[in-house]
Enzyme design. Sequence first.
Site, PDB file in Angstrom:
ATOM      1  N   ILE A 114       0.834  -1.204   0.000  1.00  0.00           N
ATOM      2  CA  ILE A 114       0.000   0.000   0.000  1.00  0.00           C
ATOM      3  C   ILE A 114       0.870   1.257   0.000  1.00  0.00           C
ATOM      4  CG2 ILE A 114      -1.832   1.255   1.223  1.00  0.00           C
ATOM      5  CD1 ILE A 114      -2.785  -1.487   2.330  1.00  0.00           C
TER       6      ILE A 114
ATOM      7  N   ARG B  34      -3.661   1.474  11.089  1.00  0.00           N
ATOM      8  CA  ARG B  34      -4.444   1.173  12.283  1.00  0.00           C
ATOM      9  C   ARG B  34      -4.288   2.360  13.227  1.00  0.00           C
ATOM     10  NH1 ARG B  34      -6.697  -1.909   9.670  1.00  0.00           N
ATOM     11  NH2 ARG B  34      -7.030  -4.149   9.941  1.00  0.00           N
TER      12      ARG B  34
ATOM     13  N   GLU C  88     -11.590   2.476  17.856  1.00  0.00           N
ATOM     14  CA  GLU C  88     -12.717   2.482  16.929  1.00  0.00           C
ATOM     15  C   GLU C  88     -13.928   1.764  17.491  1.00  0.00           C
ATOM     16  OE1 GLU C  88     -10.247   2.234  12.978  1.00  0.00           O
ATOM     17  OE2 GLU C  88     -12.117   1.129  12.737  1.00  0.00           O
TER      18      GLU C  88
ATOM     19  N   HIS D  20     -13.123   4.682   8.586  1.00  0.00           N
ATOM     20  CA  HIS D  20     -12.469   3.436   8.164  1.00  0.00           C
ATOM     21  C   HIS D  20     -12.991   2.953   6.804  1.00  0.00           C
ATOM     22  CE1 HIS D  20     -10.048  -0.164   9.899  1.00  0.00           C
ATOM     23  NE2 HIS D  20      -9.903  -0.085   8.586  1.00  0.00           N
TER      24      HIS D  20
END
Length: 332
Positions: free
Chosen positions: A157, A238, A267, A285
């Site tokens: 990523i 995260r 979260e 998210h």
Amino acid sequence: MTARIVCTLPLPDPAPGLLSAAAEVEVIGASPSRERTEALLREGVDVLCPQLGDRVDAALLDTGLPRLRAVCVYAVGYNNVDVPAATERGIVVANTPGVLTDATADCALGLLVASARRLCEGDAVMRAGGFTGWRPDFMLGLELRDSLLGIVGFGRIGQALARRALACGMRIAYADESQPPVPADLAPHVARMQLETLIAEADCISLHVPLDESTRHLIDEAALRRMKPTAILVNTSRGAVIDEVALVRALQQGWIAGAGLDVYENEPAMAPGLAGCRNAVLAPHLGSATVRTRAAMAELCARNALAALAGELPPHCVNPQAWSAGAPPPVR
Ligand code: GLV
Ligand code: GLV
């Protein structure tokens, strides 16, 4: 014995069809509770497909023994699963890497642009009737061309974000202790830096590390204070990679210029004060949230589960050593 799979939340197509062709599938649904998951595991389940908000710790794994053979997460990140505990119990863990790389990199780029150019702050001004006409000095932001993007974690990523940022004319540095191979198309355009240097020198920092004990609060108060006061921090990895309470102070007190966040330490809650920070762009998210990516993740998750039922290592197994003594026999 009929094969049995438990999914804590419904998975998109094609997972339901693939899974139900091979097993009895139980979906816990809207608000999966730990108690319900435990009760089902006690009845006997071969494969558990949890979501990233479901903690799969040693105690939960124990309730699934002796039958539970695989935990197949619907995500690339598997920090919610105690992998060493699964390995000790002979349970394989599998994830869904690769298929969400582009969607997540798009999301990081979106947060980067929105933060640098203050687009959400501007949106709020428009909606509040606060736009009184164009002015040369109104809501100036950070120009991406020639700005230094520091990418922390240079895996799939991080590299996909680098390609996008190069198209915006950014300079790219990365920090990654694992020293990943850098593909030939990127190698001439990216510089490796020590994390400390990157933190102090980057105009924008984007986080792409998995969460583990070595990356928890990697961006802590000291790191935030070392960043440039004009810098932007983006996180699509995260939440707990950043000390979110310290980040709120950094945003309130101008240690940094802005942040683009897709993930949060606790979260779905946010640290007190974060929602009031106009210099933060806040997404719920959404990194992998495209129709195509979620379907591709569903297929990978199902393929992992089906392989485990067949007594084969799942294609994306993160702890193959769990079956080093031999795979369990097929269950149908
Ligand atoms: C989403 O956050 C994932 O890890 O896939
Ligand atoms: C971004 O908003 C900046 O002012 O640098």
